[in-house]
Design a protein around this motif. Structure first.
Motif, PDB file in Angstrom:
ATOM      1  N   UNK A 127      -5.459 -12.760  -9.152  1.00 42.43           N
ATOM      2  CA  UNK A 127      -6.349 -12.368  -8.042  1.00 42.43           C
ATOM      3  C   UNK A 127      -5.907 -11.034  -7.446  1.00 42.43           C
ATOM      4  N   UNK A 128      -4.588 -10.887  -7.287  1.00 43.70           N
ATOM      5  CA  UNK A 128      -4.058  -9.620  -6.779  1.00 43.70           C
ATOM      6  C   UNK A 128      -4.370  -8.477  -7.742  1.00 43.70           C
ATOM      7  N   UNK A 129      -4.162  -8.723  -9.034  1.00 42.27           N
ATOM      8  CA  UNK A 129      -4.413  -7.682 -10.040  1.00 42.27           C
ATOM      9  C   UNK A 129      -5.882  -7.285 -10.047  1.00 42.27           C
ATOM     10  N   UNK A 130      -6.766  -8.270  -9.989  1.00 42.23           N
ATOM     11  CA  UNK A 130      -8.206  -8.000 -10.005  1.00 42.23           C
ATOM     12  C   UNK A 130      -8.627  -7.163  -8.798  1.00 42.23           C
ATOM     13  N   UNK A 131      -8.059  -7.471  -7.657  1.00 42.78           N
ATOM     14  CA  UNK A 131      -8.441  -6.761  -6.432  1.00 42.78           C
ATOM     15  C   UNK A 131      -7.950  -5.320  -6.437  1.00 42.78           C
TER      16      UNK A 131
END
Length: 456
Positions: A369-373
């Protein structure tokens, strides 16, 4: 300064036409500062096909001023201006013909938006004004009337200035402007500058750009250039002849344009800024227990980063915030060096990924989720930011994770229609610096609007 105009005529044999209507918008490169619109009695009949095209008939012109009555105003509003028109050869010829009939030689430099459009917006199906502005999503009213066509040309020319990444239009205008033949005092230059967000260009006497910068307050920034006492500022002060600027409204657009144009134009006093603007990056890897680990490290062109940072401390601050926001493990993010559990686990703030207590799927989902954001890899999206006017917005286009360019729009359908969106975008280079600029800006401005497309 530009005099953007459109002329309607009677039609007829070459050099026997007469003007029936004229519209002139005096444009300083950012906004219209004066205008003149008038019907004109041509003292000759209008060809029937022209009546059908424009709606202007002989009865409408019976009480209109004759050309000699408006000639003085035309001279005044176009003085020290470059005449701009769509098919400028025609409009300029008609003007010169009318003045010649009065025994006056009318001479102005001219720019043709047809030729500029062919160079700056290639591969259009048609370069007629009506079809071109329709393809670009530029609104136009009163087609085939001088005021409507001239206003459409103003909007088209504004777009062409945006797309003129080599700044050839601006540089030629600086060379051609008579009022700038003598080097002005610095205070006079500052007085003419606005307190807006944009990119500014410092020119020397021959029009060459010697420095490019961006600022949220152009007037204030130029004042700093002129009052600083460091060696570079003193050299700029000695050479400066004029300062032009390009309003962007959006700080992100200004940052991207500044980076692109410094690399492209290589101004003599921007040498330091041509280098890469970040030093550290966030990378990920999977450890022997199948957990996704994060690591801040020196930027390496051989590796693909998630996002980048100006320095190590900036990266470390990002990781510390991410640990809290996504409930990540200090050990698996490189913050806490240990062979056992991290400090947060001991105080019950970590769910135990550091000692394999938490399921890998659960932990990795939060990391992803962090990477996607914070990464737009393989994404199709448009970032919407402020425009140059109240009713305008800027668009930053990313296709398949690659930054492709920027543009400005007034109407929502211009960004909802993919083909129209692509036509208003000025292409720009994608590189590590642009990725860093966009990602850093999105981190700092979390509420900025983003439209994600499934496919472009």
């Amino acid at each position: 300064m530009y005099a953007i105009l459109d002329i309607e005529t009677t039609g007829g044999k070459y050099n026997e036409e007469g003007i029936t209507e004229i519209a002139i918008y005096k444009y300083d490169g950012h906004k219209v500062v004066d205008q003149f619109i008038s019907l004109v009695n041509p003292e000759r009949d209008i060809q029937p096909f022209v009546v059908n095209l424009t709606g202007i008939n002989n009865n409408m012109l019976r009480n209109a001023p004759k050309f000699y009555e408006v000639a003085k105003r035309i001279v005044e509003i176009t003085e020290d201006c470059i005449v701009v028109a769509h098919n400028a050869q025609f409009d300029y010829r008609i003007l010169c013909t009318e003045f010649r009939r009065l025994g006056f030689e009318y001479e102005r430099q001219s720019l043709c938006t047809v030729e500029l459009s062919k160079n700056l917006i290639p591969d259009q199906q048609s370069y007629s004004l009506g079809k071109l502005v329709r393809a670009l999503g530029i609104p136009v009213t009163d087609r085939h009337r001088a005021s409507g066509d001239a206003l459409a040309t103003v909007k088209l020319f504004k777009m062409l200035l945006d797309k003129d990444t080599q700044k050839s239009i601006i540089q030629n205008a600086v060379r051609a402007s008579p009022k700038h033949q003598l080097e002005p005092r610095h205070i006079d230059i500052i007085a003419d500058l606005p307190t807006i967000t944009g990119v500014y260009y410092i020119h020397k006497e021959d029009g060459e750009i010697i420095y490019i910068g961006k600022s949220k307050n152009i007037k204030k920034r130029i004042n700093q250039h002129f009052t600083n006492t460091n060696p570079k500022s003193k050299k700029i002060q000695a050479l400066v002849r004029s300062v032009t600027y390009e309003a962007t409204g959006s700080e992100l657009v200004a940052l991207l344009k500044e980076s692109e144009e410094i690399k492209r134009l290589k101004p003599i006093y921007n040498r330091a800024l041509r280098r890469t603007i970040f030093t550290h990056a966030l990378y990920s890897f999977i450890d022997e227990h199948n957990y996704i680990n994060l690591k801040i490290d020196k930027a390496d062109g051989r590796k693909k980063p998630i996002t980048t940072f100006n320095n190590r401390q900036s990266g470390k601050s990002f990781i510390i915030k991410a640990i809290e926001e996504y409930h990540l493990c200090q050990k698996l993010t490189g913050i806490y060096k240990t062979k056992t559990s991290c400090f947060n686990y001991d105080v019950k703030a970590c769910e135990g990924a550091c000692i394999q207590e938490e399921e890998t799927t659960s932990y990795n989902k939060r990391v992803e989720s962090l990477i996607l954001k914070n990464s737009y890899t393989n994404r199709n999206m448009v970032i919407i930011d402020r425009g140059r006017d109240i009713d305008e917005r800027s668009a930053i286009l990313i296709e398949n994770g690659i930054f492709t360019g920027i543009g400005f729009f007034n109407l929502n359908y211009q960004i909802n229609n993919i083909e129209v969106l692509k036509s208003i975008i000025t292409p720009m280079n994608n590189n590590r610096d642009t990725q860093h600029i966009i990602q850093s800006y999105l981190r700092k401005n979390k509420n900025i609007k983003q439209i994600v497309f499934e496919d472009l």
